[in-house]
Design a protein around this motif. Structure first.
Motif, PDB file in Angstrom:
ATOM      1  N   VAL A  80       0.843  -1.203   0.000  1.00  0.00           N
ATOM      2  CA  VAL A  80       0.000   0.000   0.000  1.00  0.00           C
ATOM      3  C   VAL A  80       0.878   1.253   0.000  1.00  0.00           C
ATOM      4  CG1 VAL A  80      -1.708   1.310   1.335  1.00  0.00           C
ATOM      5  CG2 VAL A  80      -1.946  -1.167   1.125  1.00  0.00           C
ATOM      6  N   ALA A  81       1.948   1.228   0.798  1.00  0.00           N
ATOM      7  CA  ALA A  81       2.876   2.362   0.842  1.00  0.00           C
ATOM      8  C   ALA A  81       3.508   2.582  -0.536  1.00  0.00           C
ATOM      9  CB  ALA A  81       3.961   2.113   1.890  1.00  0.00           C
ATOM     10  N   GLY A  82       3.888   1.492  -1.187  1.00  0.00           N
ATOM     11  CA  GLY A  82       4.493   1.586  -2.517  1.00  0.00           C
ATOM     12  C   GLY A  82       3.554   2.151  -3.565  1.00  0.00           C
ATOM     13  N   LEU A  83       2.236   1.983  -3.348  1.00  0.00           N
ATOM     14  CA  LEU A  83       1.245   2.507  -4.300  1.00  0.00           C
ATOM     15  C   LEU A  83       0.925   3.986  -4.063  1.00  0.00           C
ATOM     16  CD1 LEU A  83      -1.158  -0.573  -4.334  1.00  0.00           C
ATOM     17  CD2 LEU A  83       0.247   0.224  -6.244  1.00  0.00           C
ATOM     18  N   GLY A  84       1.407   4.531  -2.934  1.00  0.00           N
ATOM     19  CA  GLY A  84       1.246   5.977  -2.754  1.00  0.00           C
ATOM     20  C   GLY A  84       0.428   6.427  -1.560  1.00  0.00           C
ATOM     21  N   ILE A  85       0.345   5.581  -0.519  1.00  0.00           N
ATOM     22  CA  ILE A  85      -0.349   6.000   0.705  1.00  0.00           C
ATOM     23  C   ILE A  85       0.658   6.000   1.846  1.00  0.00           C
ATOM     24  CG2 ILE A  85      -2.044   5.293   2.451  1.00  0.00           C
ATOM     25  CD1 ILE A  85      -3.917   4.555   0.231  1.00  0.00           C
ATOM     26  N   ALA A  86       0.706   7.117   2.585  1.00  0.00           N
ATOM     27  CA  ALA A  86       1.606   7.210   3.740  1.00  0.00           C
ATOM     28  C   ALA A  86       0.811   7.671   4.943  1.00  0.00           C
ATOM     29  CB  ALA A  86       2.740   8.187   3.449  1.00  0.00           C
ATOM     30  N   GLN A  87       1.138   7.112   6.097  1.00  0.00           N
ATOM     31  CA  GLN A  87       0.409   7.461   7.321  1.00  0.00           C
ATOM     32  C   GLN A  87       1.347   8.052   8.372  1.00  0.00           C
ATOM     33  OE1 GLN A  87      -2.243   4.469   8.823  1.00  0.00           O
ATOM     34  NE2 GLN A  87      -2.658   5.578  10.711  1.00  0.00           N
ATOM     35  N   SER A  88       0.910   9.160   8.962  1.00  0.00           N
ATOM     36  CA  SER A  88       1.564   9.705  10.150  1.00  0.00           C
ATOM     37  C   SER A  88       0.723   9.240  11.334  1.00  0.00           C
ATOM     38  CB  SER A  88       1.603  11.233  10.069  1.00  0.00           C
ATOM     39  OG  SER A  88       2.069  11.770  11.280  1.00  0.00           O
ATOM     40  N   PRO A  89       1.217   8.264  12.109  1.00  0.00           N
ATOM     41  CA  PRO A  89       0.356   7.605  13.099  1.00  0.00           C
ATOM     42  C   PRO A  89       0.075   8.468  14.319  1.00  0.00           C
ATOM     43  CG  PRO A  89       2.566   6.698  13.191  1.00  0.00           C
ATOM     44  CD  PRO A  89       2.564   7.700  12.078  1.00  0.00           C
ATOM     45  N   GLU A  90      -0.969   8.083  15.043  1.00  0.00           N
ATOM     46  CA  GLU A  90      -1.310   8.751  16.300  1.00  0.00           C
ATOM     47  C   GLU A  90      -0.164   8.558  17.291  1.00  0.00           C
ATOM     48  OE1 GLU A  90      -4.774   8.430  19.748  1.00  0.00           O
ATOM     49  OE2 GLU A  90      -4.766   7.035  18.068  1.00  0.00           O
ATOM     50  N   GLY A  91       0.079   9.589  18.093  1.00  0.00           N
ATOM     51  CA  GLY A  91       1.065   9.447  19.166  1.00  0.00           C
ATOM     52  C   GLY A  91       2.500   9.674  18.729  1.00  0.00           C
ATOM     53  N   ARG A  92       2.692  10.354  17.573  1.00  0.00           N
ATOM     54  CA  ARG A  92       4.036  10.775  17.156  1.00  0.00           C
ATOM     55  C   ARG A  92       5.039   9.619  17.216  1.00  0.00           C
ATOM     56  NH1 ARG A  92       2.010  14.890  20.507  1.00  0.00           N
ATOM     57  NH2 ARG A  92       3.275  14.503  22.325  1.00  0.00           N
ATOM     58  N   ALA A  93       4.728   8.529  16.517  1.00  0.00           N
ATOM     59  CA  ALA A  93       5.564   7.323  16.589  1.00  0.00           C
ATOM     60  C   ALA A  93       6.829   7.498  15.756  1.00  0.00           C
ATOM     61  CB  ALA A  93       4.764   6.118  16.113  1.00  0.00           C
ATOM     62  N   VAL A  94       7.772   8.285  16.278  1.00  0.00           N
ATOM     63  CA  VAL A  94       9.056   8.450  15.590  1.00  0.00           C
ATOM     64  C   VAL A  94      10.043   7.409  16.132  1.00  0.00           C
ATOM     65  CG1 VAL A  94       8.704  10.897  15.145  1.00  0.00           C
ATOM     66  CG2 VAL A  94       9.838  10.217  17.258  1.00  0.00           C
ATOM     67  N   PHE A  95      11.119   7.185  15.384  1.00  0.00           N
ATOM     68  CA  PHE A  95      12.169   6.279  15.859  1.00  0.00           C
ATOM     69  C   PHE A  95      13.049   7.081  16.810  1.00  0.00           C
ATOM     70  CE2 PHE A  95      10.797   4.566  11.774  1.00  0.00           C
ATOM     71  CZ  PHE A  95      10.507   3.261  12.146  1.00  0.00           C
ATOM     72  N   ARG A  96      12.828   6.889  18.101  1.00  0.00           N
ATOM     73  CA  ARG A  96      13.354   7.799  19.121  1.00  0.00           C
ATOM     74  C   ARG A  96      14.882   7.806  19.212  1.00  0.00           C
ATOM     75  NH1 ARG A  96      10.025   9.857  22.679  1.00  0.00           N
ATOM     76  NH2 ARG A  96      11.464   9.722  24.428  1.00  0.00           N
ATOM     77  N   ASP A  97      15.520   6.662  18.890  1.00  0.00           N
ATOM     78  CA  ASP A  97      16.979   6.581  19.034  1.00  0.00           C
ATOM     79  C   ASP A  97      17.716   6.991  17.757  1.00  0.00           C
ATOM     80  OD1 ASP A  97      16.530   5.666  21.582  1.00  0.00           O
ATOM     81  OD2 ASP A  97      16.594   3.548  21.000  1.00  0.00           O
ATOM     82  N   PHE A  98      16.970   7.319  16.706  1.00  0.00           N
ATOM     83  CA  PHE A  98      17.579   7.739  15.445  1.00  0.00           C
ATOM     84  C   PHE A  98      17.539   9.268  15.348  1.00  0.00           C
ATOM     85  CE2 PHE A  98      16.675   3.676  12.726  1.00  0.00           C
ATOM     86  CZ  PHE A  98      17.211   2.894  13.728  1.00  0.00           C
TER      87      PHE A  98
END
Length: 242
Positions: A80-98
């Motif tokens: 789905v991501a490859g077809l052109g849909i991207a999601q910014s998830p609830e709760g600011r799920a960033v990669f915290r150690d990067f």
């Protein structure tokens, strides 16, 4: 006006079940190209389930999700991501150690074109100059507002046709919320179609073109945002406290 616009995403009869619980009970949603469409409603209304099903994180029990002319219901999240849909998830799920920059590179994982990735870096740094200033900082050291900006920027790094935003204003100070809403409008003006899930209905209806109100897994009402902003029932139920 809306009926003359091209449909970017069309949901028909979408049913989602978690065991015996029916989270979505056969909803229909249409998102036109270049629109901001808001999904509003209380906790447990089915808003996040809708986004997670669109992005392939949840498999629907029934129904269709068309991205332009392609059926995506039940496809794996990566496809789905490859077809052109991207999601910014609830709760600011960033990669915290990067670092900020490493987080953004992860967002571009579906892209092979290095020039396009570079353009996307320039684009997100234009929207969020603070991220460029902090590009070598570890994500866990950012403020809540900056982490939310990073979550949105990471989703944009894949050049999405449709951007899904899940509660971007959650837990943020009013001034930061205003900034983020203005940036969402700017992203739309540059051609990205956006579906935004929000509890902050008053703020969201100011920037959205069209809105759906979900209640207990069903569409209660829908229409042009301007019309819904002046709907007495909606004002009493959702807008009075904002």
């Amino acid at each position: 006006m809306r009926k003359d616009m091209k449909t970017a995403l069309s949901i028909k009869g979408l049913v989602v079940r978690y065991g015996a619980v029916e989270a979505l009970k056969g909803i229909d949603i249409e998102v036109k190209e270049g629109e901001i469409v808001a999904l509003l409603g209380a906790n447990g209304a089915g808003k996040t389930s809708t986004l997670r099903t669109i992005s392939g994180l949840v498999e629907p029990a029934e129904g269709s999700i068309m991205l332009y002319d392609e059926e995506i219901a039940g496809k794996e999240a990566e496809k789905v991501a490859g077809l052109g849909i991207a999601q910014s998830p609830e709760g600011r799920a960033v990669f915290r150690d990067f670092t900020v920059e490493e987080n953004l590179k992860i967002g571009a994982f579906t892209l092979k074109d290095k020039q396009q990735i570079q353009k996307n870096f320039e684009r997100v740094y234009k929207y969020f100059p603070v991220l460029e200033e902090r590009k070598n900082q570890v994500a866990s050291t950012l403020s809540g507002g900056e982490q939310q900006m990073l979550a949105i920027a990471r989703a944009l790094m894949s050049s999405p046709k449709v951007l899904l935003l899940d509660e971007p204003s959650l837990g943020l100070a009013p001034l930061i919320v205003q900034d983020i809403m203005n940036i969402v409008k700017e992203i739309r003006q540059e051609g990205t179609t956006i579906i935004i899930v929000e509890q902050n209905a008053a703020q969201t209806l100011k920037i959205a073109d069209y809105a759906y109100l979900l209640e207990l897994g069903q569409i209660n009402t829908h229409g042009e945002s301007e019309v819904l902003r002046n709907d007495p029932k909606l004002i009493e139920a959702y807008l009075g406290s904002h």
